[in-house]
Design a protein around this motif. Structure first.
Motif, PDB file in Angstrom:
ATOM      1  N   ILE A 189      53.974  54.198   4.356  1.00  0.00           N
ATOM      2  CA  ILE A 189      53.809  52.788   3.953  1.00  0.00           C
ATOM      3  C   ILE A 189      53.737  51.891   5.188  1.00  0.00           C
ATOM      4  CG2 ILE A 189      54.817  50.865   2.668  1.00  0.00           C
ATOM      5  CD1 ILE A 189      53.918  53.089   0.858  1.00  0.00           C
ATOM      6  N   PRO A 217      57.256  52.338  -3.028  1.00  0.00           N
ATOM      7  CA  PRO A 217      55.908  51.993  -2.534  1.00  0.00           C
ATOM      8  C   PRO A 217      55.246  50.835  -3.263  1.00  0.00           C
ATOM      9  CG  PRO A 217      56.169  54.361  -2.591  1.00  0.00           C
ATOM     10  CD  PRO A 217      57.418  53.788  -3.201  1.00  0.00           C
ATOM     11  N   MET A 218      55.240  50.861  -4.596  1.00  0.00           N
ATOM     12  CA  MET A 218      54.551  49.813  -5.340  1.00  0.00           C
ATOM     13  C   MET A 218      55.099  48.436  -5.007  1.00  0.00           C
ATOM     14  SD  MET A 218      53.975  49.338  -9.446  1.00  0.00           S
ATOM     15  CE  MET A 218      55.647  48.815  -9.811  1.00  0.00           C
ATOM     16  N   LEU A 248      53.709  59.211  -0.393  1.00  0.00           N
ATOM     17  CA  LEU A 248      53.942  57.806  -0.029  1.00  0.00           C
ATOM     18  C   LEU A 248      55.385  57.624   0.448  1.00  0.00           C
ATOM     19  CD1 LEU A 248      51.931  56.038  -2.863  1.00  0.00           C
ATOM     20  CD2 LEU A 248      51.388  56.080  -0.430  1.00  0.00           C
ATOM     21  N   TYR A 307      54.251  62.267  -5.519  1.00  0.00           N
ATOM     22  CA  TYR A 307      54.229  60.832  -5.222  1.00  0.00           C
ATOM     23  C   TYR A 307      55.167  60.485  -4.065  1.00  0.00           C
ATOM     24  CZ  TYR A 307      54.593  55.776  -6.002  1.00  0.00           C
ATOM     25  OH  TYR A 307      54.592  54.414  -5.837  1.00  0.00           O
ATOM     26  N   ASP A 345      48.049  53.813  -4.384  1.00  0.00           N
ATOM     27  CA  ASP A 345      49.400  54.046  -4.908  1.00  0.00           C
ATOM     28  C   ASP A 345      49.357  54.392  -6.397  1.00  0.00           C
ATOM     29  OD1 ASP A 345      52.491  53.526  -4.996  1.00  0.00           O
ATOM     30  OD2 ASP A 345      51.653  52.178  -6.497  1.00  0.00           O
TER      31      ASP A 345
END
Length: 320
Positions: free
Chosen positions: A143, A60-61, A138, A134, A123
Protein backbone atom coordinates in the motif's frame (compact mmCIF):
# COMPACT_ATOMS: atom_id res chain seq x y z
CA UNK A 1 -2.39 47.03 -13.70
CA UNK A 2 -1.99 46.36 -17.42
CA UNK A 3 -5.06 46.90 -19.49
CA UNK A 4 -6.55 44.21 -21.65
CA UNK A 5 -4.87 45.58 -24.79
CA UNK A 6 -1.51 46.25 -23.13
CA UNK A 7 1.41 44.45 -24.73
CA UNK A 8 3.92 42.89 -22.36
CA UNK A 9 6.04 39.81 -21.83
CA UNK A 10 6.73 37.70 -18.77
CA UNK A 11 3.79 39.00 -16.70
CA UNK A 12 4.46 39.47 -13.00
CA UNK A 13 0.78 39.28 -12.11
CA UNK A 14 -2.37 37.72 -13.49
CA UNK A 15 -5.90 38.86 -12.80
CA UNK A 16 -8.54 36.19 -12.25
CA UNK A 17 -11.84 37.63 -13.45
CA UNK A 18 -14.16 35.06 -11.89
CA UNK A 19 -17.04 33.86 -14.05
CA UNK A 20 -17.42 36.28 -17.00
CA UNK A 21 -20.92 37.63 -17.48
CA UNK A 22 -22.03 36.88 -13.93
CA UNK A 23 -20.19 39.66 -12.08
CA UNK A 24 -23.38 41.04 -10.51
CA UNK A 25 -24.20 37.59 -9.11
CA UNK A 26 -20.75 36.75 -7.74
CA UNK A 27 -21.81 37.18 -4.11
CA UNK A 28 -24.80 34.89 -4.57
CA UNK A 29 -22.73 32.32 -6.46
CA UNK A 30 -20.15 32.35 -3.67
CA UNK A 31 -22.70 31.20 -1.05
CA UNK A 32 -23.14 27.61 -2.35
CA UNK A 33 -19.43 27.50 -3.19
CA UNK A 34 -18.55 28.42 0.39
CA UNK A 35 -21.02 25.91 1.86
CA UNK A 36 -19.68 23.13 -0.37
CA UNK A 37 -16.12 23.97 0.65
CA UNK A 38 -17.01 23.86 4.34
CA UNK A 39 -18.73 20.50 3.79
CA UNK A 40 -15.63 19.26 1.93
CA UNK A 41 -13.29 20.29 4.75
CA UNK A 42 -15.50 18.82 7.45
CA UNK A 43 -16.37 15.57 5.64
CA UNK A 44 -12.88 14.68 4.47
CA UNK A 45 -11.22 15.73 7.73
CA UNK A 46 -13.69 13.61 9.70
CA UNK A 47 -13.09 10.68 7.36
CA UNK A 48 -9.33 10.98 7.79
CA UNK A 49 -9.67 11.29 11.58
CA UNK A 50 -11.82 8.17 11.83
CA UNK A 51 -9.62 6.04 9.56
CA UNK A 52 -6.35 7.12 11.16
CA UNK A 53 -7.53 6.75 14.77
CA UNK A 54 -9.46 3.48 14.42
CA UNK A 55 -7.01 0.58 14.32
CA UNK A 56 -9.68 -1.74 12.88
CA UNK A 57 -9.91 0.47 9.78
CA UNK A 58 -6.22 0.16 8.94
CA UNK A 59 -7.09 -2.10 6.02
CA UNK A 60 -6.27 -1.57 2.32
CA UNK A 61 -9.70 -0.31 1.27
CA UNK A 62 -9.86 2.30 4.03
CA UNK A 63 -6.24 3.36 3.53
CA UNK A 64 -7.06 4.07 -0.11
CA UNK A 65 -10.13 6.04 1.03
CA UNK A 66 -7.86 8.13 3.27
CA UNK A 67 -5.57 8.83 0.29
CA UNK A 68 -8.60 9.93 -1.74
CA UNK A 69 -9.73 12.23 1.09
CA UNK A 70 -6.25 13.79 1.22
CA UNK A 71 -6.28 14.42 -2.54
CA UNK A 72 -9.78 15.95 -2.25
CA UNK A 73 -8.61 18.31 0.49
CA UNK A 74 -5.60 19.35 -1.57
CA UNK A 75 -7.68 19.97 -4.70
CA UNK A 76 -10.39 22.02 -3.02
CA UNK A 77 -8.05 23.99 -0.73
CA UNK A 78 -5.82 24.87 -3.67
CA UNK A 79 -8.71 26.45 -5.57
CA UNK A 80 -11.71 27.45 -3.46
CA UNK A 81 -10.18 30.07 -1.09
CA UNK A 82 -8.96 32.08 -4.08
CA UNK A 83 -12.36 31.66 -5.76
CA UNK A 84 -14.07 33.13 -2.72
CA UNK A 85 -11.56 36.00 -2.59
CA UNK A 86 -12.42 36.83 -6.21
CA UNK A 87 -16.18 36.65 -5.53
CA UNK A 88 -16.19 38.53 -2.21
CA UNK A 89 -13.38 41.08 -2.49
CA UNK A 90 -12.62 41.15 -6.22
CA UNK A 91 -9.11 40.14 -5.18
CA UNK A 92 -8.25 38.51 -8.47
CA UNK A 93 -4.59 39.49 -8.56
CA UNK A 94 -2.25 36.53 -8.35
CA UNK A 95 1.48 36.46 -9.03
CA UNK A 96 2.85 34.46 -11.91
CA UNK A 97 4.68 32.11 -9.51
CA UNK A 98 1.58 31.62 -7.35
CA UNK A 99 -0.51 30.96 -10.46
CA UNK A 100 1.91 28.28 -11.64
CA UNK A 101 1.94 26.77 -8.15
CA UNK A 102 -1.86 26.63 -8.04
CA UNK A 103 -1.97 25.13 -11.54
CA UNK A 104 0.60 22.50 -10.54
CA UNK A 105 -1.28 21.32 -7.44
CA UNK A 106 -4.64 21.30 -9.23
CA UNK A 107 -3.38 18.98 -11.94
CA UNK A 108 -1.31 16.86 -9.54
CA UNK A 109 -4.42 16.34 -7.39
CA UNK A 110 -6.43 15.40 -10.46
CA UNK A 111 -3.93 12.78 -11.64
CA UNK A 112 -3.47 11.49 -8.10
CA UNK A 113 -7.22 10.95 -7.66
CA UNK A 114 -7.36 9.03 -10.93
CA UNK A 115 -4.48 6.79 -9.81
CA UNK A 116 -6.06 6.23 -6.39
CA UNK A 117 -9.33 5.18 -8.01
CA UNK A 118 -7.38 2.70 -10.14
CA UNK A 119 -5.67 1.34 -7.00
CA UNK A 120 -9.08 0.99 -5.34
CA UNK A 121 -10.37 -0.92 -8.37
CA UNK A 122 -7.40 -3.29 -8.02
CA UNK A 123 -8.22 -3.65 -4.32
CA UNK A 124 -11.82 -4.65 -5.13
CA UNK A 125 -10.60 -7.02 -7.86
CA UNK A 126 -8.30 -8.87 -5.44
CA UNK A 127 -10.95 -8.90 -2.68
CA UNK A 128 -13.56 -10.50 -4.93
CA UNK A 129 -11.56 -12.54 -7.44
CA UNK A 130 -8.78 -13.76 -5.14
CA UNK A 131 -10.04 -13.32 -1.57
CA UNK A 132 -7.80 -15.99 0.00
CA UNK A 133 -4.66 -14.08 -0.99
CA UNK A 134 -6.06 -10.60 -0.26
CA UNK A 135 -3.98 -9.95 2.87
CA UNK A 136 -0.90 -11.50 1.27
CA UNK A 137 -1.05 -9.35 -1.88
CA UNK A 138 -2.14 -6.03 -0.33
CA UNK A 139 0.22 -5.69 2.61
CA UNK A 140 0.97 -2.36 4.30
CA UNK A 141 4.30 -2.29 2.45
CA UNK A 142 2.55 -2.70 -0.89
CA UNK A 143 0.00 0.00 0.00
CA UNK A 144 2.83 2.38 0.88
CA UNK A 145 4.61 1.69 -2.42
CA UNK A 146 1.38 2.25 -4.32
CA UNK A 147 0.89 5.59 -2.55
CA UNK A 148 4.46 6.60 -3.43
CA UNK A 149 3.86 5.56 -7.04
CA UNK A 150 0.71 7.73 -7.16
CA UNK A 151 2.66 10.81 -6.01
CA UNK A 152 5.66 10.10 -8.25
CA UNK A 153 3.60 9.55 -11.39
CA UNK A 154 1.52 12.68 -10.82
CA UNK A 155 4.63 14.78 -10.20
CA UNK A 156 6.52 13.44 -13.23
CA UNK A 157 3.67 14.11 -15.65
CA UNK A 158 2.74 17.58 -14.36
CA UNK A 159 6.14 19.09 -13.54
CA UNK A 160 7.04 19.52 -17.25
CA UNK A 161 3.99 21.77 -17.62
CA UNK A 162 5.76 24.35 -15.45
CA UNK A 163 8.69 24.47 -17.88
CA UNK A 164 6.40 24.59 -20.91
CA UNK A 165 4.53 27.59 -19.49
CA UNK A 166 7.72 29.37 -18.38
CA UNK A 167 9.11 29.08 -21.91
CA UNK A 168 6.13 30.93 -23.38
CA UNK A 169 6.17 34.64 -24.19
CA UNK A 170 3.07 36.62 -23.28
CA UNK A 171 2.11 39.71 -25.25
CA UNK A 172 -1.67 39.91 -24.97
CA UNK A 173 -3.51 40.30 -21.72
CA UNK A 174 -2.81 39.22 -18.18
CA UNK A 175 -6.51 38.73 -17.41
CA UNK A 176 -7.51 35.09 -16.99
CA UNK A 177 -11.25 34.55 -17.68
CA UNK A 178 -11.51 32.07 -14.82
CA UNK A 179 -11.41 31.99 -11.01
CA UNK A 180 -8.41 29.70 -10.75
CA UNK A 181 -5.27 29.12 -12.81
CA UNK A 182 -5.76 26.41 -15.39
CA UNK A 183 -3.01 25.23 -17.72
CA UNK A 184 -4.98 25.67 -20.95
CA UNK A 185 -6.19 29.17 -20.01
CA UNK A 186 -2.65 30.33 -19.22
CA UNK A 187 -1.22 28.86 -22.44
CA UNK A 188 -3.90 30.58 -24.54
CA UNK A 189 -2.62 33.98 -23.37
CA UNK A 190 0.76 33.38 -25.02
CA UNK A 191 1.77 34.80 -28.38
CA UNK A 192 4.03 31.82 -29.11
CA UNK A 193 2.95 28.67 -30.88
CA UNK A 194 1.39 26.51 -28.15
CA UNK A 195 1.06 23.35 -30.25
CA UNK A 196 3.60 21.47 -28.11
CA UNK A 197 1.85 22.55 -24.91
CA UNK A 198 -1.57 21.51 -26.19
CA UNK A 199 -0.35 18.15 -27.45
CA UNK A 200 1.47 17.45 -24.19
CA UNK A 201 -1.78 18.09 -22.33
CA UNK A 202 -3.69 15.79 -24.69
CA UNK A 203 -1.03 13.06 -24.42
CA UNK A 204 -1.10 13.28 -20.62
CA UNK A 205 -4.89 13.00 -20.60
CA UNK A 206 -4.79 9.92 -22.85
CA UNK A 207 -1.82 8.17 -21.24
CA UNK A 208 -2.88 8.85 -17.66
CA UNK A 209 -6.61 9.53 -17.32
CA UNK A 210 -7.65 7.49 -20.34
CA UNK A 211 -5.44 4.54 -19.42
CA UNK A 212 -6.63 4.63 -15.79
CA UNK A 213 -10.27 4.64 -16.90
CA UNK A 214 -9.64 1.74 -19.28
CA UNK A 215 -7.88 -0.35 -16.59
CA UNK A 216 -10.69 0.38 -14.13
CA UNK A 217 -13.20 -0.81 -16.72
CA UNK A 218 -11.16 -3.99 -17.26
CA UNK A 219 -11.00 -4.57 -13.49
CA UNK A 220 -14.76 -4.28 -13.15
CA UNK A 221 -15.28 -6.52 -16.15
CA UNK A 222 -13.27 -9.23 -14.38
CA UNK A 223 -15.10 -8.49 -11.11
CA UNK A 224 -18.51 -8.87 -12.76
CA UNK A 225 -17.45 -12.12 -14.37
CA UNK A 226 -16.35 -13.45 -10.98
CA UNK A 227 -19.50 -12.19 -9.25
CA UNK A 228 -21.86 -13.90 -11.70
CA UNK A 229 -20.04 -17.17 -11.13
CA UNK A 230 -20.89 -17.13 -7.42
CA UNK A 231 -23.36 -19.87 -6.47
CA UNK A 232 -26.06 -17.87 -4.66
CA UNK A 233 -27.88 -14.60 -5.21
CA UNK A 234 -27.02 -13.45 -1.68
CA UNK A 235 -23.31 -13.94 -2.33
CA UNK A 236 -23.56 -12.00 -5.59
CA UNK A 237 -25.40 -9.10 -3.96
CA UNK A 238 -22.92 -8.98 -1.08
CA UNK A 239 -19.99 -8.87 -3.50
CA UNK A 240 -21.59 -6.12 -5.58
CA UNK A 241 -22.43 -4.13 -2.45
CA UNK A 242 -18.74 -3.91 -1.55
CA UNK A 243 -18.14 -2.15 -4.90
CA UNK A 244 -21.12 0.22 -4.76
CA UNK A 245 -19.44 3.20 -3.10
CA UNK A 246 -16.36 2.90 -5.31
CA UNK A 247 -18.46 2.86 -8.48
CA UNK A 248 -20.32 6.00 -7.34
CA UNK A 249 -17.04 7.82 -6.70
CA UNK A 250 -15.68 6.72 -10.09
CA UNK A 251 -18.75 8.11 -11.86
CA UNK A 252 -18.55 11.41 -9.91
CA UNK A 253 -14.87 11.77 -10.86
CA UNK A 254 -14.77 10.75 -14.52
CA UNK A 255 -18.18 11.99 -15.71
CA UNK A 256 -17.53 15.72 -15.10
CA UNK A 257 -13.97 15.35 -16.39
CA UNK A 258 -15.00 13.77 -19.68
CA UNK A 259 -18.00 16.10 -20.03
CA UNK A 260 -15.77 19.16 -19.50
CA UNK A 261 -13.30 17.85 -22.08
CA UNK A 262 -16.17 17.26 -24.52
CA UNK A 263 -17.59 20.72 -23.84
CA UNK A 264 -14.24 22.37 -24.56
CA UNK A 265 -14.30 20.85 -28.06
CA UNK A 266 -17.59 22.68 -28.65
CA UNK A 267 -16.70 25.86 -26.80
CA UNK A 268 -17.82 27.96 -29.75
CA UNK A 269 -21.45 26.97 -29.19
CA UNK A 270 -21.41 26.81 -25.37
CA UNK A 271 -21.24 30.09 -23.39
CA UNK A 272 -17.98 30.66 -21.55
CA UNK A 273 -19.66 30.98 -18.17
CA UNK A 274 -21.16 27.49 -18.59
CA UNK A 275 -17.72 26.01 -19.25
CA UNK A 276 -16.25 27.78 -16.23
CA UNK A 277 -19.13 26.71 -13.99
CA UNK A 278 -18.53 23.10 -15.09
CA UNK A 279 -14.86 23.44 -14.20
CA UNK A 280 -15.80 24.90 -10.80
CA UNK A 281 -18.27 22.12 -10.08
CA UNK A 282 -15.56 19.58 -10.80
CA UNK A 283 -13.31 20.92 -8.02
CA UNK A 284 -16.26 21.38 -5.64
CA UNK A 285 -18.78 18.56 -6.00
CA UNK A 286 -16.71 15.32 -6.07
CA UNK A 287 -14.55 16.32 -3.04
CA UNK A 288 -17.75 17.20 -1.15
CA UNK A 289 -19.67 14.06 -2.08
CA UNK A 290 -16.89 11.46 -1.76
CA UNK A 291 -16.88 11.35 2.07
CA UNK A 292 -20.70 11.36 2.09
CA UNK A 293 -20.77 8.36 -0.25
CA UNK A 294 -18.29 6.38 1.83
CA UNK A 295 -19.86 7.50 5.10
CA UNK A 296 -23.36 6.42 4.07
CA UNK A 297 -22.64 3.27 2.07
CA UNK A 298 -19.82 1.79 4.18
CA UNK A 299 -21.23 0.27 7.35
CA UNK A 300 -17.94 0.31 9.26
CA UNK A 301 -17.32 4.01 8.60
CA UNK A 302 -20.94 4.99 9.25
CA UNK A 303 -20.88 3.20 12.61
CA UNK A 304 -17.78 5.07 13.71
CA UNK A 305 -19.10 8.42 12.47
CA UNK A 306 -22.20 7.90 14.64
CA UNK A 307 -19.96 7.01 17.59
CA UNK A 308 -17.90 10.19 17.10
CA UNK A 309 -21.02 12.39 17.06
CA UNK A 310 -22.38 10.53 20.07
CA UNK A 311 -19.19 11.23 22.04
CA UNK A 312 -19.22 14.89 20.97
CA UNK A 313 -22.86 15.32 21.99
CA UNK A 314 -22.27 13.59 25.32
CA UNK A 315 -19.21 15.73 25.97
CA UNK A 316 -21.14 18.92 25.16
CA UNK A 317 -23.98 17.95 27.52
CA UNK A 318 -21.53 17.28 30.36
CA UNK A 319 -19.86 20.67 29.85
CA UNK A 320 -23.21 22.47 29.90
Amino acid sequence: MPADNHTFSDPMTYVLTGIPGTEESHVWISIPFCLMYIATLFGNSLLLFIILTEQSLHEPMYLFVSMLATADLLLSTTTVPKMLAVFWFRAGEISFAACLTQMFFIHVSFLAESAILLAMAFDRYVAICNPLRYTIILTNSVIGKMGLAVITRSFCFIFPLIFLVKQLKFCRTNRLPHNYCDYVDIARLACDDITVSIWYGIATAILVIGLDAMLIAVSYGLILRAVFQLPTKEARLKALHTCGSHVCVILMFYTPAFFSSFALRFGHIIPDFILILLANFYVLIPPMLNPIVYGVTTKEILKRVINVFHRWCRGSSLLS
